[in-house]
Motif scaffolding. Sequence first.
Motif, PDB file in Angstrom:
ATOM      1  N   LEU A  50     -11.784  52.016  12.667  1.00  0.00           N
ATOM      2  CA  LEU A  50     -11.528  52.913  11.555  1.00  0.00           C
ATOM      3  C   LEU A  50     -10.941  54.216  12.082  1.00  0.00           C
ATOM      4  O   LEU A  50     -11.286  54.666  13.174  1.00  0.00           O
ATOM      5  N   SER A  90      -9.018  55.159   7.071  1.00  0.00           N
ATOM      6  CA  SER A  90      -8.268  53.913   6.996  1.00  0.00           C
ATOM      7  C   SER A  90      -8.770  52.947   8.063  1.00  0.00           C
ATOM      8  O   SER A  90      -9.579  53.317   8.916  1.00  0.00           O
ATOM      9  N   THR A 142     -13.073  53.627   3.080  1.00  0.00           N
ATOM     10  CA  THR A 142     -12.316  52.418   3.402  1.00  0.00           C
ATOM     11  C   THR A 142     -13.312  51.261   3.455  1.00  0.00           C
ATOM     12  O   THR A 142     -14.395  51.387   4.025  1.00  0.00           O
TER      13      THR A 142
END
Length: 127
Positions: A19, A6, A121
């Motif tokens: 991240l 994420s 992501t």
Amino acid sequence: VQLQASGGGLVQAGGSLRLSCAAYGLRLEDYAVGWFRQAPGKEREGVSAIDNGDGSTTYRDSVRGRFTISADSAKNTVYLQMNNLSPEDTAIYYCAAVDLPFYRVGTPTSETLYDYWGQGTLVTVSS
């Protein structure tokens, strides 16, 4: 076993993102974690990796000095701090994990080394 990446998003050139790669079902202290990315129309490439046993890290040349990989064992999470981003960093970023014994005899930025993968992501850097 699940890895959850994420932290992606849209950022202007020169900006920063962090991240996260959260692990479920395995203890990251026993694994190495790598970050990979795949830009549109390009092959996936290794960006950085960390040996969670001894803390050693590796980076591809194009990100060294701008990206920093780190781990928080209490949160069972590995991070990739990305600074001074450029449009060339635009890609889907994936995290992956591999047992330490295999990592230590393999090539850290080779995707074939890794057993477990997160879903990716998206990082988009505008000029």
